[in-house]
Write an enzyme that holds these catalytic residues in place. Sequence first.
Site, short mmCIF file in Angstrom:
data_model
loop_
_atom_site.label_atom_id
_atom_site.label_comp_id
_atom_site.label_asym_id
_atom_site.label_seq_id
_atom_site.Cartn_x
_atom_site.Cartn_y
_atom_site.Cartn_z
N GLU A 1 0.86 -1.17 0.00
CA GLU A 1 0.00 0.00 0.00
C GLU A 1 0.91 1.24 0.00
OE1 GLU A 1 -3.14 1.13 -0.10
OE2 GLU A 1 -2.34 3.10 0.42
N CYS B 1 -5.44 5.29 6.27
CA CYS B 1 -5.23 4.04 5.55
C CYS B 1 -6.51 3.24 5.42
CB CYS B 1 -4.19 3.19 6.26
SG CYS B 1 -3.79 1.69 5.36
N CYS C 1 -5.09 -1.25 6.86
CA CYS C 1 -5.31 -1.53 8.28
C CYS C 1 -6.49 -0.62 8.66
CB CYS C 1 -4.08 -1.20 9.10
SG CYS C 1 -3.46 0.47 8.85
N HIS D 1 -6.38 3.26 12.84
CA HIS D 1 -6.19 4.69 13.15
C HIS D 1 -7.42 5.27 13.85
CE1 HIS D 1 -2.29 4.88 11.30
NE2 HIS D 1 -2.78 4.16 10.32
N ARG E 1 0.71 -4.21 11.31
CA ARG E 1 2.12 -4.00 10.92
C ARG E 1 3.00 -3.58 12.08
NH1 ARG E 1 -1.40 -3.55 7.72
NH2 ARG E 1 -1.33 -4.43 5.65
N SER F 1 4.74 1.56 9.91
CA SER F 1 5.63 1.62 8.74
C SER F 1 6.57 2.81 8.80
CB SER F 1 4.83 1.60 7.44
OG SER F 1 4.22 0.33 7.27
N CYS G 1 0.02 4.74 5.46
CA CYS G 1 0.07 4.95 6.90
C CYS G 1 1.30 5.77 7.29
CB CYS G 1 0.18 3.61 7.62
SG CYS G 1 -1.41 2.83 7.91
NI1 NFE Z 1 -1.81 1.24 6.25
FE1 NFE Z 1 -0.99 0.41 9.13
C1 NFE Z 1 -0.99 -1.24 9.92
C2 NFE Z 1 -0.89 1.35 10.62
S1 NFE Z 1 1.06 0.50 8.86
S2 NFE Z 1 -1.40 -0.45 7.16
O1 NFE Z 1 -1.04 -2.32 10.29
O2 NFE Z 1 -0.84 1.99 11.49
O3 NFE Z 1 2.24 1.41 8.97
#
Ligand code: NFE
Length: 578
Positions: free
Chosen positions: A13, A62, A65, A69, A490, A513, A560
């Site tokens: 992504e 995002c 995931c 958030h 992640r 990330s 993300c």
């Molecule tokens: Ni956009 Fe996320 C996860 C978050 S990654 S996927 O799992 O926070 O950096």
Amino acid sequence: MARLVVDPITRIEGHLRIEAQMDEANKTIQTAYSSGTMVRGIEIILRGRDPRDAWAFAQRICGVCTLVHGMASIRSVENALNYPIPPNAQLIRNLMIAAQYVHDHVMHFYHLHALDWVDVVSALKADPKATSDLAQSISNYPKSSPGYFTDMQKKLKNFVEAGQLGIFAQGYWGHPAYKLPPEANLMAVSHYLEALSWQREAAKIHAIFGGKNPHPNFLVGGVPCAIDFNSDSALNEKRFAQVQEIINLMRDFVDQVYVPDTLAIAGFYKDWASQGEGLGNFLTYGDFPEKDMNDLSSMLIPSGVILNRDLSTIYPVDLNAPEQIQEYVAHSWYDYSVGKDKGLHPYTGETTFNYTGPTPPYKQLEVEKEYSWLKSPRWTSPDGKNHAMEVGPLARVLMLYAKGHAQTKELVDMTLNKLGVPVAALFSTLGRTAARTLETKIIGDQMQRWYDSLIANIKAGDTKTFNQTRWEPSTWPAQAKGVGYMEAPRGALAHWIVIENGQIANYQAVVPSTWNAGPRDVEGLPGAYEAALQGHTLEVPEQPIEILRTIHSFDPCIACAVHLTDVTGEEVLKVKVC
Ligand code: NFE
Ligand code: MG
């Protein structure tokens, strides 16, 4: 010495560019640079808003995931306001986060990572009967008949004969680094297709508890769904029965397909059990509280730091301590009012864009200066040293293993025994990928427990899903700050919020990330991707599958990481995505 550039890294992504400085023979990576080439400004958009609305904006960081958030955001507000939530809400949140894990990890394994190890074209040569024998020897998945694999192979043949590999186009098929026999390739490709329809069911748990997926609804102070067994429009008996069915379906797929496939494929790639680890430092924040977020000891995933692969010492982490967590921008396209050589704790964090890179299209990044839209988060140990950290499944499994979690120990030891590799094999590309599979099993199994507890609460008469106590801004202090943390698929994720007079004064998200994919910091310490790639030898440098294997093992999400458009709305970089 050539600079090898991979841009964009596909099957992730977001937009990630890797530049690898090769040795004289142009085969081995001497040093690598990771660059996030997209940027947004969600942290800026949040300023001045009602903290109770922040989740709906933050969640748009995002869609992969898809809930994390939102969750980190409501937790940050609850932490700032000292706002407790009812036990049912905690259990429903655990179920939603767990559903996200199982969904996300299975998708990652089959749809984003498997084709680094599985040769789709070789699957055409497989004998369906032998494939069926192989599948039945490793699991009791009911679909593993010769007829099933014959059908799957026909589907695949049709793609190829039509001259379009479709979703499988542009792979490095036939690359000498592919080691699976045709039958194992056919088995894995069949499960790739199977997982596409399976995930449709998994996503329904979010729709049931949060109204939709992606981006389910949340609520500061609880969850936005009511429980009433006698109502058609609330969580009733029928809905709970459906949740139970989906949990069964998810766990069956993990037990019968995902875990056995991971072990079977890993068996052919043991050379990847000794490369691709990198930092040796691991960070978790903890998640899945049994009681509330303030009770760290009740978390399924513990929080802590492991340094230099030493599992005997776990350092505690304090997310409120400016001397522990800071983000650096020495090599990032941002400015800090305190100067680019300083770090900032997220409560006083700043998001000020300053692109100083070459004008696109460009051949090479200016790696001595700024080269990424990602910042560089660092954790500082008690002796004052800064450390880059790896976050994610491997960090969590190591933490569980180090703390003696029984099921983790059993699963890790079983995996190591089956593959005939030592514990040190965990610190590798293969270890990272296996850890993701094992934690899916661990967290998937817990879903049943949380579901049972929820039903028991309801049967005992507790149907409460929301606390009103701190909802009204008149009950809030004039100034408050808090951190909402979680373990996203992640890795460790936290949102820091500063509230002044009922509005958001500052908001900073430091995401998994960013920890893993961030550039070098002011001291020149590389991030996790950069460290992990060092020393990789590329069998066919024009087809750098080794880079994909290690980078994909982290499951990058650059959306993300930099929370697209540049500041002036112009095209930042033209890329041909095949
Ligand atoms: Ni956009 Fe996320 C996860 C978050 S990654 S996927 O799992 O926070 O950096
Ligand atoms: Mg951020």
